[in-house]
Design an enzyme around this catalytic site. Structure first.
Site, short mmCIF file in Angstrom:
data_model
loop_
_atom_site.label_atom_id
_atom_site.label_comp_id
_atom_site.label_asym_id
_atom_site.label_seq_id
_atom_site.Cartn_x
_atom_site.Cartn_y
_atom_site.Cartn_z
N CYS A 196 0.83 -1.21 0.00
CA CYS A 196 0.00 0.00 0.00
C CYS A 196 0.87 1.27 0.00
O CYS A 196 0.65 2.17 -0.82
CB CYS A 196 -0.95 -0.02 1.18
SG CYS A 196 -0.19 -0.47 2.75
N1 LIG Z 1 -4.50 -4.37 4.65
C1 LIG Z 1 -3.90 -3.67 3.70
O1 LIG Z 1 -4.08 -2.45 3.60
C2 LIG Z 1 -2.98 -4.34 2.72
C3 LIG Z 1 -2.65 -5.68 2.80
N2 LIG Z 1 -1.79 -6.23 1.88
C4 LIG Z 1 -1.43 -7.65 1.95
O2 LIG Z 1 -2.58 -8.43 1.62
C5 LIG Z 1 -2.58 -9.66 2.35
C6 LIG Z 1 -3.88 -9.74 3.15
O3 LIG Z 1 -3.92 -8.63 4.02
P1 LIG Z 1 -5.18 -8.30 4.92
O4 LIG Z 1 -6.41 -8.55 4.17
O5 LIG Z 1 -4.92 -6.98 5.50
O6 LIG Z 1 -5.02 -9.42 6.06
P2 LIG Z 1 -6.08 -9.96 7.11
O7 LIG Z 1 -5.29 -10.34 8.31
O8 LIG Z 1 -7.20 -9.01 7.26
O9 LIG Z 1 -6.61 -11.27 6.39
C7 LIG Z 1 -5.76 -12.37 6.12
C8 LIG Z 1 -6.58 -13.48 5.49
O10 LIG Z 1 -5.74 -14.61 5.24
C9 LIG Z 1 -6.20 -15.75 5.99
N3 LIG Z 1 -5.02 -16.45 6.51
C10 LIG Z 1 -4.35 -16.21 7.64
N4 LIG Z 1 -3.30 -17.04 7.76
C11 LIG Z 1 -3.32 -17.82 6.68
C12 LIG Z 1 -2.52 -18.90 6.23
N5 LIG Z 1 -1.47 -19.33 6.93
N6 LIG Z 1 -2.83 -19.44 5.08
C13 LIG Z 1 -3.87 -19.03 4.37
N7 LIG Z 1 -4.69 -18.03 4.74
C14 LIG Z 1 -4.41 -17.43 5.88
C15 LIG Z 1 -7.06 -15.15 7.09
O11 LIG Z 1 -8.09 -16.02 7.56
P3 LIG Z 1 -7.82 -17.19 8.60
O12 LIG Z 1 -6.73 -16.74 9.52
O13 LIG Z 1 -9.13 -17.39 9.29
O14 LIG Z 1 -7.42 -18.32 7.76
C16 LIG Z 1 -7.71 -13.97 6.35
O15 LIG Z 1 -8.74 -14.44 5.52
C17 LIG Z 1 -1.33 -9.64 3.23
O16 LIG Z 1 -0.29 -10.30 2.58
C18 LIG Z 1 -1.01 -8.14 3.33
O17 LIG Z 1 0.36 -7.95 3.56
C19 LIG Z 1 -1.30 -5.50 0.85
C20 LIG Z 1 -1.61 -4.18 0.70
C21 LIG Z 1 -2.46 -3.50 1.64
C1 LIG Z 2 -0.75 0.28 9.10
C2 LIG Z 2 0.09 -0.95 8.82
O1 LIG Z 2 0.44 -1.69 9.72
N1 LIG Z 2 0.41 -1.18 7.55
C3 LIG Z 2 1.18 -2.32 7.13
C4 LIG Z 2 1.41 -2.32 5.63
C5 LIG Z 2 0.34 -3.02 4.86
C6 LIG Z 2 0.79 -3.51 3.48
O2 LIG Z 2 0.81 -2.94 2.43
O3 LIG Z 2 1.27 -4.66 3.51
P1 LIG Z 2 2.24 -5.62 2.77
O4 LIG Z 2 3.37 -4.99 2.13
O5 LIG Z 2 2.68 -6.46 3.92
O6 LIG Z 2 1.44 -6.39 1.82
C7 LIG Z 2 2.55 -2.32 7.81
O7 LIG Z 2 3.14 -1.28 7.99
O8 LIG Z 2 3.04 -3.41 8.01
#
Ligand SMILES: NC(=O)C1=CN([C@@H]2O[C@H](COP(=O)(O)OP(=O)(O)OC[C@H]3O[C@@H](n4cnc5c(N)ncnc54)[C@H](OP(=O)(O)O)[C@@H]3O)[C@@H](O)[C@H]2O)C=CC1
Ligand SMILES: CC(=O)N[C@@H](CCC(=O)OP(=O)(O)O)C(=O)O
Length: 341
Positions: free
Chosen positions: A156
């Protein structure tokens, strides 16, 4: 219709993907998955996310590693909204059929396997997939994305930062001896849905973190091909990122030069909006846009750019859908703007 499955569907970015896929005119939801031992397995998505109650009937299933090859054969679009390690472990099994993998984690963003030990704390076992992956920064790598089988969506903070800085680096208007300084604040959803003390309601207060150590620094540096100083901050709001970036320009570069440069770079990019005042998180929250504002101070050759995105949309889920659109030859905004007007 193009058959689509979402892994990590119960998380923040996963839930946004469920919403976006369900409203996309050319995609159909064909499976929602959580981790193998998830406590949420077999629950309805409407129970996990009441905002998705209109999609009642879609249950999330526990992933079984031995089923991955079959799932990939049966589907066209695989969206991984999973932790880095899960994406790392599963992607090799998901590739090899016609399905295209769009990974929202960082598992395939960096070219150097050693960087994963340093910045992510695990040993990367798939250098061949790092070489194969295309970075999903939609506005900048559209041609590569159109032909890719593995697309690594940007983080992000890198999305907000690179949208602002890449046009300047590409046009070679930044002073080589001074590092761009990126100060960015994210809403708490950036940390994912899992509860932690640092992210709990009473604990969150505007604060810098990861000073000189955040894992997005090498990601931004890799795609700019130059070092930056990046300091993330956690803000007490739910969603959105505001990056304020200060950089030194080469002598003589004017406001008009920069205006022309951004205009040319983003001329055919409907999801990049230029603002005449410093950008605001509220204007992009719940939208797929990246808002940019810039101001040049000619007296000392500096520029300040402010870049605002929704971290779970343009910083993750809606950018993934942009990539799906590019990969399938559809208009880049397909399925993204309908509910906004
Ligand atoms: N939040 C953000 O703003 C951003 C996030 N990302 C990336 O996107 C991905 C998802 O982030 P986000 O939605 O915030 O995360 P969340 O923690 O909100 O959701 C993670 C999801 O993955 C599942 N999960 C957890 N552990 C495992 C595992 N070992 N194997 C398979 N599934 C698993 C969880 O469900 P359950 O544990 O019940 O299985 C849940 O559905 C991450 O890699 C994050 O770094 C990237 C950019 C921005
Ligand atoms: C507020 C906050 O905690 N933000 C996350 C970044 C989320 C993101 O973009 O995650 P990935 O690069 O892991 O996909 C952090 O700093 O770790």
């Amino acid at each position: 219709m193009v058959k689509t499955v979402i892994f990590g569907a119960s998380g923040y970015t996963g839930a946004e993907l469920v919403k976006l896929v369900s409203q996309h005119p050319k995609l159909t939801l064909n499976g929602l998955y959580v981790s193998p031992n998830s406590l949420d397995a077999d629950k309805d998505i409407a129970e996990l996310h009441p905002g998705l109650s209109h999609l009642k009937g879609h249950k999330v299933k526990a992933t079984a590693a031995h089923e991955l090859v079959y799932i990939a054969k049966e589907n066209d679009v695989i969206l991984l909204a999973t932790p880095h390690e899960a994406s790392h472990d599963w992607t090799a099994s998901l590739l090899g059929s016609n399905a295209v993998v769009y990974d929202l984690s960082a598992a395939f963003r960096l070219s150097d396997t050693n960087a994963y030990q340093t910045h992510y704390g695990f040993t990367h076992q798939h250098s061949e997939l790092l070489a194969q992956a295309t970075y999903g920064l939609a506005e900048h790598f559209a041609n590569d994305i159109a032909n890719a089988s593995l697309i690594a969506l940007p983080g992000c903070y890198p999305t907000a930062s690179l949208m602002a800085l890449m046009p300047l680096v590409d046009a070679n208007v930044l002073c080589q001896s001074t590092l761009p300084v990126i100060n960015a604040t994210s809403g708490v959803s950036g940390a994912g849905r899992k509860a932690s003390l640092a992210n709990s309601y009473c604990e969150v207060s505007l604060q810098a973190y990861g000073v000189f150590t955040h894992r997005h620094t090498p990601e931004i540096a890799q795609y700019l091909n130059r070092e930056v100083i990046f300091t993330p901050h956690l803000g007490n709001f739910k969603r959105g990122i505001l990056a304020t970036i200060t950089a030194k320009l080469t002598p003589g570069v004017s406001q008009a030069d920069i205006d022309a440069l951004y205009t040319a770079c983003y001329a055919r990019c409907p999801l990049i909006r230029f603002q005449s005042k410093p950008t605001r998180v509220d204007d992009v929250a719940n939208t797929p846009f990246c808002d940019l504002y810039w101001q040049v101070q000619a007296s000392n050759n500096h520029i300040i750019i402010t870049s605002a995105i929704d971290n779970v949309l343009k910083g993750a889920a809606s950018q993934a859908i942009q990539c799906v659109n590019l990969r399938n030859g559809w208009d880049v905004t397909t399925g993204l703007l309908g509910a906004l007007s």
